[in-house]
Design an enzyme around this catalytic site. Structure first.
Site, PDB file in Angstrom:
ATOM      1  N   ASP A  84       5.932   4.227   4.962  1.00  0.00           N
ATOM      2  CA  ASP A  84       6.816   3.218   5.558  1.00  0.00           C
ATOM      3  C   ASP A  84       6.801   1.899   4.785  1.00  0.00           C
ATOM      4  O   ASP A  84       7.487   0.951   5.169  1.00  0.00           O
ATOM      5  CB  ASP A  84       6.495   3.004   7.050  1.00  0.00           C
ATOM      6  CG  ASP A  84       5.041   2.665   7.312  1.00  0.00           C
ATOM      7  OD1 ASP A  84       4.180   3.046   6.504  1.00  0.00           O
ATOM      8  OD2 ASP A  84       4.753   2.020   8.337  1.00  0.00           O
ATOM      9  N   HIS A 135       0.844  -1.202   0.000  1.00  0.00           N
ATOM     10  CA  HIS A 135       0.000   0.000   0.000  1.00  0.00           C
ATOM     11  C   HIS A 135       0.874   1.245   0.000  1.00  0.00           C
ATOM     12  O   HIS A 135       2.104   1.155   0.152  1.00  0.00           O
ATOM     13  CB  HIS A 135      -0.979  -0.015   1.180  1.00  0.00           C
ATOM     14  CG  HIS A 135      -0.360   0.068   2.539  1.00  0.00           C
ATOM     15  ND1 HIS A 135       0.579  -0.829   2.997  1.00  0.00           N
ATOM     16  CD2 HIS A 135      -0.550   0.958   3.564  1.00  0.00           C
ATOM     17  CE1 HIS A 135       0.928  -0.515   4.226  1.00  0.00           C
ATOM     18  NE2 HIS A 135       0.267   0.581   4.602  1.00  0.00           N
ATOM     19  N   HIS A 164       6.056  -5.573  12.116  1.00  0.00           N
ATOM     20  CA  HIS A 164       5.409  -4.249  12.028  1.00  0.00           C
ATOM     21  C   HIS A 164       5.075  -3.688  13.407  1.00  0.00           C
ATOM     22  O   HIS A 164       4.023  -3.078  13.630  1.00  0.00           O
ATOM     23  CB  HIS A 164       4.144  -4.291  11.158  1.00  0.00           C
ATOM     24  CG  HIS A 164       3.770  -2.946  10.606  1.00  0.00           C
ATOM     25  ND1 HIS A 164       2.849  -2.118  11.210  1.00  0.00           N
ATOM     26  CD2 HIS A 164       4.212  -2.271   9.524  1.00  0.00           C
ATOM     27  CE1 HIS A 164       2.734  -1.004  10.500  1.00  0.00           C
ATOM     28  NE2 HIS A 164       3.546  -1.074   9.475  1.00  0.00           N
ATOM     29  N   ASP A 207      -0.287  -3.938   5.997  1.00  0.00           N
ATOM     30  CA  ASP A 207      -0.919  -3.700   7.291  1.00  0.00           C
ATOM     31  C   ASP A 207      -2.408  -4.056   7.196  1.00  0.00           C
ATOM     32  O   ASP A 207      -2.985  -3.859   6.153  1.00  0.00           O
ATOM     33  CB  ASP A 207      -0.805  -2.235   7.678  1.00  0.00           C
ATOM     34  CG  ASP A 207       0.609  -1.691   7.660  1.00  0.00           C
ATOM     35  OD1 ASP A 207       1.523  -2.386   7.235  1.00  0.00           O
ATOM     36  OD2 ASP A 207       0.795  -0.543   8.063  1.00  0.00           O
TER      37      ASP A 207
END
Lengths: 302, 302
Positions: free
Chosen positions: B64, B60, B268, B210
């Site tokens: 980061d 995405h 993460h 994520d």
């Protein structure tokens, strides 16, 4: 005036060297100059406070000079920065940053001002009561500016012994520092030259990366205290320097010499050279006061 | 199947931790998954060959996860790469990269293909004779995909003793490995099951970062060997996880449990946690086989 080199190597970040970024601290301002990939980590490594950076100057839109900018802007956002941030750089920089923020559906909680540059002659891009910053139009493959940071001449310095001797009240001190003579109650005029010393000589720093040998910059940087001039190559690779519109160490020294600067800092070394000492050796044949930038080095100019 | 973690921390790069990027080596292919700022330096640190990376998957468009991409593409260019490069990622990624290359007046000497993703159901995005890659639609603040990497079932393995015993000629070996029986000159039919062993069980790796807790991914990753699932927070910060559309360690373990995967890798991590061991402890209450990702860690799956 204090200069911290965050990165000073050309082209690509590597495990031990970083692309261009440096922090100039001058009259309590902190200016970030260029922002290659990894600059935010270099700022952390050098324990420079993110919150003190309010003005970022970008020379040109080659990746090794600005790929770290959008990440730094994003990190400021994640750290809940509130203070205004000003970015000075070539036209296009706003579009590049905002496009990425838009796709990530992110909005800075602080005001982000872009000052896009298009002029091909030197212009003032920043000014406050103590410092002025002017562009130095350079000659590279794409539109590029160096930046000249100049302290303004400060107040005259109070001669504490003299003002005590004449029992001058504190409320007149600023007037004296501004250069005024003082008339005592008995009518005697005390000349300002008795009550003050000359102000500290204002310092200046010229950042010139990237550029080929370009004499047009000489009148702009004439007599400045410290010149950072790129030297991607040595004279043995002068053909490559010309082709890629970079400079050799000798050429950087020739500019320093002709501009009569006090000190020359070299940087933006091609990673083909294992030992950067050879840049100093080549430059010193032309100009005596040469120092080598390197990542993490700090220079203080008194 | 080998996984190298280049970075596995959330939000901002720091001196000791890196944003998301990992390299999956599977059936002699090398896939780069996500590409946070500094990924090219992490690749160098881990001695992974730039030239072996031909496919990059971006989950995405949060910084980061992709701010290192344009730098890597530029470095490939400076290294005179000739081989095609394929980038798979959300719509917008092409515009972001090309805008920056255009302003820098740079053109890659290699073919750069963008495969922009918009589907909200799982789809095959890459396939060759040995590996298939499918998207895993995730639930995050912006359009996000995980990726499922699956080895295809290989040839049956030749039983060397058996083929020698029946004096079968080499030219029949591929036919046998493909599953055929063999008829000898005297008319005897030798069953394939005598001449071969079962092929190696194909492996699979699911990358999910994520995402918030999202049961819709379970049928897609069902029974896979290794699941990398983000866990930005612990249960004590479940409210923050929900608000920012991330997962807790417990939630990652619940997904692993329900999907009956063999192994769960966590990563993460929010940088608020000084010790990542607590993620493992929380997840192990739900799912037994948990390992922690960390920058520079290498996992080999036999």
């Amino acid at each position: 005036m204090k200069l911290t080199i965050l990165g000073c190597y050309a082209a690509t970040p590597r495990t031990i060297t970083n692309p261009t970024a440096q922090v100039l601290e001058i009259r309590n301002r902190m200016f970030l100059i260029d922002c290659g990939e990894g600059t935010q980590v270099q700022l952390r490594k050098n324990k420079l406070k993110f919150s003190k950076i309010n003005h970022i100057f970008i020379s040109h839109l080659h990746g090794d000079h600005f790929y770290g900018l959008v990440g730094l802007i994003s990190t400021f956002m994640l750290l809940n920065r509130q203070t205004d941030l000003h970015v000075y750089g070539p036209k296009g920089i706003k579009e590049i940053v905002l496009l990425q923020l838009r796709y990530s559906n992110s909005y800075t909680g602080y005001n982000l001002f872009f000052h896009e540059l298009t002029a091909t002659v030197s212009e003032v891009v920043y000014e406050d009561e103590k410092v002025v910053v002017k562009t130095i139009p350079l000659k590279h493959r794409i539109y590029t500016n160096g930046f000249l940071f100049q302290e303004k001449i400060g107040d005259r310095k109070l001669n504490v012994d003299a003002v005590q001797e004449y029992q001058i009240e504190t409320c007149y001190f600023q007037k004296i520092k501004n250069g005024s003579d003082i008339t005592l109650d008995d009518g005697t005029v005390i000349s300002n030259s008795i009550l003050t010393f000359d102000p500290i000589k204002p310092k200046s720093y010229a950042f010139c990366s990237d550029t080929m040998y370009h004499e047009s910059i000489i009148p702009i940087i004439q007599g400045c205290d410290v010149l950072y001039h790129e030297t991607t190559f040595l004279e043995t690779e002068a053909d490559k320097a010309e082709k890629t519109m970079h400079s050799t160490a000798k050429q950087a020294a020739m500019i320093a010499n002709k501009a009569k600067v006090s000190q020359l800092i070299l940087g933006h070394y091609s990673t083909r050279y294992a030992n950067i000492e050879c840049f100093k050796q080549e430059a010193e044949l032309i100009f005596p006061n040469v120092i080598l930038a390197d990542d993490g080095k700090i220079f203080e100019f008194e």
